[in-house]
Scaffold this active site. Structure first.
Site, PDB file in Angstrom:
ATOM      1  N   GLU A 137      14.510 -11.566  36.911  1.00  0.00           N
ATOM      2  CA  GLU A 137      14.971 -10.562  37.886  1.00  0.00           C
ATOM      3  C   GLU A 137      14.468  -9.182  37.453  1.00  0.00           C
ATOM      4  N   ASN A 139      15.960  -6.639  36.484  1.00  0.00           N
ATOM      5  CA  ASN A 139      16.643  -6.095  35.296  1.00  0.00           C
ATOM      6  C   ASN A 139      16.795  -7.089  34.150  1.00  0.00           C
ATOM      7  N   THR A 171       5.614 -16.605  40.292  1.00  0.00           N
ATOM      8  CA  THR A 171       4.349 -17.249  40.661  1.00  0.00           C
ATOM      9  C   THR A 171       4.564 -18.152  41.878  1.00  0.00           C
ATOM     10  N   ARG A 280     -29.117 -13.536  23.499  1.00  0.00           N
ATOM     11  CA  ARG A 280     -29.295 -12.079  23.419  1.00  0.00           C
ATOM     12  C   ARG A 280     -29.952 -11.692  22.092  1.00  0.00           C
ATOM     13  N   GLN A 292     -24.151 -12.349  10.588  1.00  0.00           N
ATOM     14  CA  GLN A 292     -22.954 -12.939   9.979  1.00  0.00           C
ATOM     15  C   GLN A 292     -21.660 -12.523  10.680  1.00  0.00           C
ATOM     16  N   GLU A 376       7.129 -16.943  30.277  1.00  0.00           N
ATOM     17  CA  GLU A 376       7.760 -18.124  29.649  1.00  0.00           C
ATOM     18  C   GLU A 376       8.195 -17.831  28.214  1.00  0.00           C
ATOM     19  N   GLY A 377       8.659 -16.613  27.982  1.00  0.00           N
ATOM     20  CA  GLY A 377       9.083 -16.204  26.645  1.00  0.00           C
ATOM     21  C   GLY A 377       7.943 -15.497  25.953  1.00  0.00           C
ATOM     22  N   PHE A 396      18.775 -11.655  18.588  1.00  0.00           N
ATOM     23  CA  PHE A 396      18.416 -11.159  19.927  1.00  0.00           C
ATOM     24  C   PHE A 396      19.174  -9.887  20.290  1.00  0.00           C
TER      25      PHE A 396
HETATM   26  P1  TGC Z   1      21.053 -19.596  23.912  1.00  0.00           P
HETATM   27  O1  TGC Z   1      22.426 -19.295  23.424  1.00  0.00           O
HETATM   28  O2  TGC Z   1      19.963 -19.765  22.930  1.00  0.00           O
HETATM   29  O3  TGC Z   1      21.140 -20.913  24.813  1.00  0.00           O
HETATM   30  C1  TGC Z   1      21.945 -20.954  25.976  1.00  0.00           C
HETATM   31  C2  TGC Z   1      22.071 -22.409  26.412  1.00  0.00           C
HETATM   32  O4  TGC Z   1      20.784 -22.938  26.716  1.00  0.00           O
HETATM   33  C3  TGC Z   1      20.483 -24.054  25.834  1.00  0.00           C
HETATM   34  N1  TGC Z   1      19.086 -23.937  25.445  1.00  0.00           N
HETATM   35  C4  TGC Z   1      18.170 -24.864  25.713  1.00  0.00           C
HETATM   36  N2  TGC Z   1      18.249 -26.042  26.343  1.00  0.00           N
HETATM   37  C5  TGC Z   1      17.111 -26.752  26.480  1.00  0.00           C
HETATM   38  N3  TGC Z   1      15.916 -26.308  25.999  1.00  0.00           N
HETATM   39  C6  TGC Z   1      15.796 -25.121  25.383  1.00  0.00           C
HETATM   40  N4  TGC Z   1      14.610 -24.680  24.973  1.00  0.00           N
HETATM   41  C7  TGC Z   1      16.970 -24.341  25.199  1.00  0.00           C
HETATM   42  N5  TGC Z   1      17.216 -23.125  24.646  1.00  0.00           N
HETATM   43  C8  TGC Z   1      18.512 -22.900  24.798  1.00  0.00           C
HETATM   44  C9  TGC Z   1      21.417 -23.880  24.669  1.00  0.00           C
HETATM   45  O5  TGC Z   1      21.657 -25.096  24.029  1.00  0.00           O
HETATM   46  C10 TGC Z   1      22.654 -23.321  25.340  1.00  0.00           C
HETATM   47  O6  TGC Z   1      23.292 -24.392  25.995  1.00  0.00           O
HETATM   48  P2  TGC Z   1      24.884 -24.396  26.190  1.00  0.00           P
HETATM   49  O7  TGC Z   1      25.140 -25.685  26.900  1.00  0.00           O
HETATM   50  O8  TGC Z   1      25.470 -24.311  24.811  1.00  0.00           O
HETATM   51  O9  TGC Z   1      25.207 -23.183  27.021  1.00  0.00           O
HETATM   52  O10 TGC Z   1      20.704 -18.504  24.982  1.00  0.00           O
HETATM   53  P3  TGC Z   1      20.373 -17.005  24.812  1.00  0.00           P
HETATM   54  O11 TGC Z   1      20.868 -16.295  26.027  1.00  0.00           O
HETATM   55  O12 TGC Z   1      20.815 -16.496  23.459  1.00  0.00           O
HETATM   56  O13 TGC Z   1      18.797 -17.123  24.877  1.00  0.00           O
HETATM   57  C11 TGC Z   1      18.004 -16.256  24.284  1.00  0.00           C
HETATM   58  C12 TGC Z   1      16.503 -16.639  24.443  1.00  0.00           C
HETATM   59  C13 TGC Z   1      15.706 -15.479  23.999  1.00  0.00           C
HETATM   60  C14 TGC Z   1      16.210 -17.838  23.580  1.00  0.00           C
HETATM   61  C15 TGC Z   1      16.141 -17.038  25.881  1.00  0.00           C
HETATM   62  O14 TGC Z   1      16.862 -16.335  26.786  1.00  0.00           O
HETATM   63  C16 TGC Z   1      14.657 -17.042  26.184  1.00  0.00           C
HETATM   64  O15 TGC Z   1      13.949 -17.991  25.908  1.00  0.00           O
HETATM   65  N6  TGC Z   1      14.136 -15.981  26.872  1.00  0.00           N
HETATM   66  C17 TGC Z   1      12.811 -15.998  27.432  1.00  0.00           C
HETATM   67  C18 TGC Z   1      12.931 -16.039  28.940  1.00  0.00           C
HETATM   68  C19 TGC Z   1      11.869 -16.879  29.583  1.00  0.00           C
HETATM   69  O16 TGC Z   1      11.207 -17.684  28.970  1.00  0.00           O
HETATM   70  N7  TGC Z   1      11.717 -16.702  30.885  1.00  0.00           N
HETATM   71  C20 TGC Z   1      10.761 -17.478  31.604  1.00  0.00           C
HETATM   72  C21 TGC Z   1      10.847 -17.220  33.083  1.00  0.00           C
HETATM   73  S1  TGC Z   1       9.923 -18.425  34.000  1.00  0.00           S
HETATM   74  C22 TGC Z   1       8.315 -17.978  33.797  1.00  0.00           C
HETATM   75  O17 TGC Z   1       7.966 -17.085  33.104  1.00  0.00           O
HETATM   76  C23 TGC Z   1       7.342 -18.800  34.524  1.00  0.00           C
HETATM   77  S2  TGC Z   1       5.730 -18.253  34.417  1.00  0.00           S
HETATM   78  C24 TGC Z   1       5.009 -19.661  34.938  1.00  0.00           C
HETATM   79  C25 TGC Z   1       3.584 -19.557  35.193  1.00  0.00           C
HETATM   80  O18 TGC Z   1       3.179 -18.766  36.070  1.00  0.00           O
HETATM   81  O19 TGC Z   1       2.837 -20.338  34.542  1.00  0.00           O
HETATM   82  P1  FAD Z   2      11.415  -7.618  28.868  1.00  0.00           P
HETATM   83  O1  FAD Z   2      12.441  -8.681  28.725  1.00  0.00           O
HETATM   84  O2  FAD Z   2      11.837  -6.302  29.381  1.00  0.00           O
HETATM   85  O3  FAD Z   2      10.691  -7.426  27.466  1.00  0.00           O
HETATM   86  C1  FAD Z   2       9.780  -6.357  27.211  1.00  0.00           C
HETATM   87  C2  FAD Z   2       9.328  -6.420  25.754  1.00  0.00           C
HETATM   88  O4  FAD Z   2      10.456  -6.277  24.897  1.00  0.00           O
HETATM   89  C3  FAD Z   2       8.670  -7.765  25.395  1.00  0.00           C
HETATM   90  O5  FAD Z   2       7.602  -7.535  24.517  1.00  0.00           O
HETATM   91  C4  FAD Z   2       9.787  -8.509  24.675  1.00  0.00           C
HETATM   92  O6  FAD Z   2       9.294  -9.427  23.711  1.00  0.00           O
HETATM   93  C5  FAD Z   2      10.535  -7.374  24.010  1.00  0.00           C
HETATM   94  N1  FAD Z   2      11.952  -7.726  23.784  1.00  0.00           N
HETATM   95  C6  FAD Z   2      12.899  -8.016  24.710  1.00  0.00           C
HETATM   96  N2  FAD Z   2      14.067  -8.304  24.110  1.00  0.00           N
HETATM   97  C7  FAD Z   2      13.857  -8.221  22.775  1.00  0.00           C
HETATM   98  C8  FAD Z   2      14.670  -8.421  21.633  1.00  0.00           C
HETATM   99  N3  FAD Z   2      15.945  -8.807  21.735  1.00  0.00           N
HETATM  100  N4  FAD Z   2      14.104  -8.247  20.417  1.00  0.00           N
HETATM  101  C9  FAD Z   2      12.815  -7.870  20.285  1.00  0.00           C
HETATM  102  N5  FAD Z   2      11.988  -7.675  21.335  1.00  0.00           N
HETATM  103  C10 FAD Z   2      12.505  -7.843  22.569  1.00  0.00           C
HETATM  104  N6  FAD Z   2       9.344 -15.480  35.846  1.00  0.00           N
HETATM  105  C11 FAD Z   2       9.920 -16.485  36.565  1.00  0.00           C
HETATM  106  O7  FAD Z   2      11.135 -16.674  36.552  1.00  0.00           O
HETATM  107  N7  FAD Z   2       9.133 -17.324  37.319  1.00  0.00           N
HETATM  108  C12 FAD Z   2       7.787 -17.186  37.407  1.00  0.00           C
HETATM  109  O8  FAD Z   2       7.112 -17.972  38.106  1.00  0.00           O
HETATM  110  C13 FAD Z   2       7.165 -16.110  36.681  1.00  0.00           C
HETATM  111  N8  FAD Z   2       5.816 -15.901  36.801  1.00  0.00           N
HETATM  112  C14 FAD Z   2       5.278 -14.760  36.246  1.00  0.00           C
HETATM  113  C15 FAD Z   2       3.956 -14.428  36.540  1.00  0.00           C
HETATM  114  C16 FAD Z   2       3.415 -13.246  36.054  1.00  0.00           C
HETATM  115  C17 FAD Z   2       2.025 -12.838  36.446  1.00  0.00           C
HETATM  116  C18 FAD Z   2       4.185 -12.413  35.187  1.00  0.00           C
HETATM  117  C19 FAD Z   2       3.625 -11.141  34.626  1.00  0.00           C
HETATM  118  C20 FAD Z   2       5.485 -12.763  34.879  1.00  0.00           C
HETATM  119  C21 FAD Z   2       6.057 -13.920  35.420  1.00  0.00           C
HETATM  120  N9  FAD Z   2       7.417 -14.234  35.206  1.00  0.00           N
HETATM  121  C22 FAD Z   2       8.003 -15.266  35.891  1.00  0.00           C
HETATM  122  C23 FAD Z   2       8.260 -13.318  34.444  1.00  0.00           C
HETATM  123  C24 FAD Z   2       8.150 -13.472  32.934  1.00  0.00           C
HETATM  124  O9  FAD Z   2       8.758 -14.655  32.510  1.00  0.00           O
HETATM  125  C25 FAD Z   2       8.770 -12.236  32.280  1.00  0.00           C
HETATM  126  O10 FAD Z   2       7.919 -11.138  32.538  1.00  0.00           O
HETATM  127  C26 FAD Z   2       8.961 -12.430  30.789  1.00  0.00           C
HETATM  128  O11 FAD Z   2       9.964 -13.403  30.538  1.00  0.00           O
HETATM  129  C27 FAD Z   2       9.340 -11.122  30.073  1.00  0.00           C
HETATM  130  O12 FAD Z   2      10.390 -10.482  30.716  1.00  0.00           O
HETATM  131  P2  FAD Z   2      10.266  -8.923  31.124  1.00  0.00           P
HETATM  132  O13 FAD Z   2       8.971  -8.731  31.803  1.00  0.00           O
HETATM  133  O14 FAD Z   2      11.502  -8.552  31.849  1.00  0.00           O
HETATM  134  O15 FAD Z   2      10.189  -8.145  29.745  1.00  0.00           O
END
Ligand code: TGC
Ligand code: FAD
Length: 397
Positions: A137, A139, A171, A280, A292, A376-377, A396
């Protein structure tokens, strides 16, 4: 006797079955013959052709590791090799596919009702329907536990929810027929998954504007999902899964695909840089490849591509034998994205001024891989996931 193959230095192909190699070949042929010729136009004009999803569906590349529902039922390694071949052309094309295969199809397969699986999976598998995954989202990106999108029960219509909130950077959203939206149920405050069907949303309740003028991933389409009391039938909610386990289970699959995919982009960059360095000539007619400093860049890239491919393969095998932990995925997603980006930036230097021309493709990989390292993180977030697993202390917040 064995001889060194710079394109597969540690003989990863020895680890693949005949079926996996055949699937990789099919994917490579499609990507090189059908995707590569489109990529410059798509990237320049920020145009994603929806037909690509259909073509991938016809070849069985979508949801390839899902059993039944018209999917190939292949191994996780085979799915990874498909991602690698698609990203060898462009990370944006892999992105469009990952969202369809790993994020929405895996979600439905793991958590959907039988009726949801029967209704959506075959049509997503053959590419008739395009899907997306709405977690991020405006925020809340790295911290999806704080999302604000809300699902409240309809005040008068039983069996219906009203969704309100905004998702961004999604996406495929502008071209999606079905959107997996993660929202908090008003009554419990718990995150639940909803399958939002565009055709069932009355005007004014759902908008999916495209986000234009990106400086990476331009060959894929990205947008928002804006919902204002958008009605969704209760039968479109995942019945049991609550909290972040739902979206993170889908992300486990997609993140592993990215670990393979990033190695495809790196290998393509290496191959192009090698060809350029041999062609080139600078200083007394010597090819750049004779120097190298140039050779070191190529050696670094080949090494990281080979290590990254082996590591992703090992994690995929562990997944198929039920020995996977999410931390393993964090490790390969982070490392492969970081190493791909660092190496591709170094390889870009070999092209000199020509790197500024998109016809050399290297700049596109550099811009794309920054996004791949972020979504994706972001890599630092995966470092914190690993740090928590190593120390038992979460950092975190
Ligand atoms: P946390 O306390 O760690 O966990 C909350 C609950 O989730 C469970 N869990 C998992 N379950 C399955 N697989 C995993 N990898 C899991 N990680 C955590 C956990 O067991 C717990 O379950 P429950 O039942 O006890 O509630 O949660 P947190 O809020 O402290 O998490 C922190 C953190 C940083 C790990 C997490 O929020 C994170 O990974 N943030 C990154 C966000 C992210 O990856 N966003 C992706 C958006 S989608 C996207 O980007 C698509 S792009 C696709 C494309 O275009 O290719
Ligand atoms: P923020 O969370 O604001 O983070 C900004 C910076 O701060 C990062 O470097 C991060 O590592 C750092 N940071 C944040 N918290 C901490 C902490 N606690 N400690 C240390 N460092 C920290 N999302 C979807 O749901 N679905 C999709 O299909 C999807 N597709 C995408 C396609 C594109 C082209 C892009 C650019 C993004 C897409 N995303 C999607 C979103 C993407 O998953 C997020 O951009 C990503 O998870 C990072 O979130 P943010 O941009 O809000 O950055």
């Amino acid at each position: 006797s064995a001889s060194f193959n710079w394109e597969d230095p540690l003989a990863a192909s020895e680890l693949y079955t005949e079926e996996e190699l055949a699937i990789q070949d099919t994917a490579r042929q499609y990507c090189q013959e059908r995707l590569l010729p489109r990529v410059l136009d798509g990237y320049r004009n920020e145009q994603y052709d929806r037909k690509i999803i259909k073509e991938m569906g016809e070849l069985g590349l979508l949801g390839a590791s899902i059993e039944g529902y018209g999917c190939a039922g292949a191994s996780t390694v085979a799915s990874g090799l498909i991602a690698k071949e698609v990203e060898r052309v462009d990370s944006g094309y892999r992105s469009g596919m990952s969202v369809q295969s790993s994020l929405i199809m895996t979600g439905i397969y793991e958590f959907g009702t039988q009726e949801q699986k029967d209704r959506f999976l075959p049509e997503l598998a053959n590419g008739n329907l395009v899907g997306c995954f709405g977690l991020t989202e405006p925020n809340h990106g790295s911290d999806p536990g704080s999302i604000e999108t809300i699902a409240k029960e309809h005040p008068t219509k039983k069996g219906q929810y009203l969704l309100s909130g905004a998702k961004t950077w999604i996406t495929n959203s502008p071209i999606s027929d079905v959107m997996l939206v993660w929202a908090k149920l008003e009554s419990t405050g718990k995150i639940r998954g909803f399958l939002v069907e565009r055709s069932k949303c009355p005007p004014g309740t759902l908008e999916t504007p495209a986000i234009k003028n990106k400086n990476g991933l331009r060959a894929s389409i990205t947008g928002m999902i804006q919902m204002d009391d958008c009605p969704v039938a209760a039968e479109n909610m995942f019945p049991d899964v609550e909290g972040l386990r739902g979206p993170f289970t889908c992300l486990n699959s997609a993140r592993l695909g990215i670990a393979f995919g990033a190695m495809g982009a790196l290998e393509d960059s290496l191959s192009r840089a090698r060809t350029y360095a041999l062609d080139r000539k600078q200083f007394k007619g010597n090819p750049l490849a004779k120097y190298q400093l140039i050779q070191k860049k190529l050696a670094d890239a080949a090494t990281d591509a080979a290590y990254g491919t082996l590591a992703a393969t090992q994690v995929a095998r562990l997944k198929d034998s039920n020995k996977l932990t999410p931390e393993m995925i964090s490790m390969v997603k982070r490392q492969n994205c970081d190493r791909a980006l660092t190496n591709v930036r170094a390889l870009q230097e070999i092209f000199g001024g020509n790197a500024a021309s998109d016809e050399y493709h290297i700049g596109r990989h550099v811009s794309n891989l920054f996004v791949v390292q972020t979504y994706e993180g972001q890599s630092d977030i995966h470092a914190l996931i690993l740090g928590r697993a190593i120390t038992g202390v979460q950092a975190f917040c």
